[in-house]
Design a protein around this motif. Structure first.
Motif, PDB file in Angstrom:
ATOM      1  N   LEU A  73      37.154   9.494  23.172  1.00  0.00           N
ATOM      2  CA  LEU A  73      37.752   8.606  24.169  1.00  0.00           C
ATOM      3  C   LEU A  73      37.190   7.191  24.062  1.00  0.00           C
ATOM      4  O   LEU A  73      37.928   6.208  24.217  1.00  0.00           O
ATOM      5  CB  LEU A  73      37.560   9.179  25.577  1.00  0.00           C
TER       6      LEU A  73
ATOM      7  N   GLN B  91      39.621   4.709  25.857  1.00  0.00           N
ATOM      8  CA  GLN B  91      40.268   5.424  26.946  1.00  0.00           C
ATOM      9  C   GLN B  91      39.244   5.682  28.052  1.00  0.00           C
ATOM     10  O   GLN B  91      38.053   5.841  27.781  1.00  0.00           O
ATOM     11  CB  GLN B  91      40.812   6.763  26.444  1.00  0.00           C
TER      12      GLN B  91
ATOM     13  N   ILE C 203      37.021   7.658  30.784  1.00  0.00           N
ATOM     14  CA  ILE C 203      36.366   8.968  30.755  1.00  0.00           C
ATOM     15  C   ILE C 203      36.042   9.370  32.186  1.00  0.00           C
ATOM     16  O   ILE C 203      35.338   8.644  32.896  1.00  0.00           O
ATOM     17  CB  ILE C 203      35.077   8.918  29.905  1.00  0.00           C
TER      18      ILE C 203
END
Length: 192
Positions: free
Chosen positions: A164, A169, A171
């Motif tokens: 991630l 992205q 988490i």
């Protein structure tokens, strides 16, 4: 509920490839349940229903989060994260499965969390290592899962966090907590 009936209900909710994934997760979870001496039938049901809400409309899942008073921060991490928590409620409301162990395992199967029960760990890790999965690190997890499920969960959390981060992205905090707890359980905590 018997396997055939459960799979038929889930098949209606999933795309063909996700259904095949579900069958592989179920078989993996059953193998782990036998190894760790847990209730195979309950594990089987949790595994079959783990992705029950996977393809629900994101707006529908948001409504479930709000109406069922799930943690509001779930909405900040995208619809992919919602299918576990929402699915844990949907199986009760739509299918009649009201079992705290099954619902907890479905809730946390994507993020993991600190203090997971062995039941939670089996669904979390079966989803991660099922035979159709192929990505960096999965073989290492497979190599330890039958003798150290805590380490397997820690490795899965570590790999997920790394993936991630590489893809910029968000988490979810539960995954970090699982990772940190795993540092202690595996003896890697330099301050412990």
């Amino acid at each position: 509920m018997e396997r055939k009936q459960a799979l038929a209900l889930v098949k209606e909710q999933l795309r063909p490839k996700r259904y095949e994934h579900t069958v592989r997760v179920t078989d993996t979870a059953i193998s782990l349940a036998r190894h760790y001496k847990l209730d195979v039938k309950k594990i089987e049901i949790a595994a079959i229903f783990h992705d029950y809400a996977k393809y629900r409309n994101p707006n529908e899942m948001k409504r479930w989060v709000l109406s069922e008073k799930l943690p509001q921060d779930l909405l900040e991490y995208g619809p992919e994260l919602l299918h576990g928590p929402v699915g844990s409620i949907m199986i009760e409301k739509e299918v009649g499965i009201k079992d705290p162990e099954i619902q907890s395992a479905i809730y946390y199967h994507t993020t993991g969390k600190r203090n997971m029960s062995l039941f939670d760990q089996i669904i979390f890790i079966a989803d991660y290592i099922e035979p159709g999965r192929s990505f960096p690190g999965v073989e290492e997890v497979r190599s330890v899962v039958y003798h150290d499920i805590n380490k397997a969960c820690w490795l899965a959390a570590r790999n997920t966090i790394e993936f991630l981060m590489e893809h910029e992205q968000p988490i979810y905090p539960d995954t970090f907590q699982l990772y940190n707890e795993g540092l202690v359980k595996t003896g890697r905590n330099v301050n412990g």
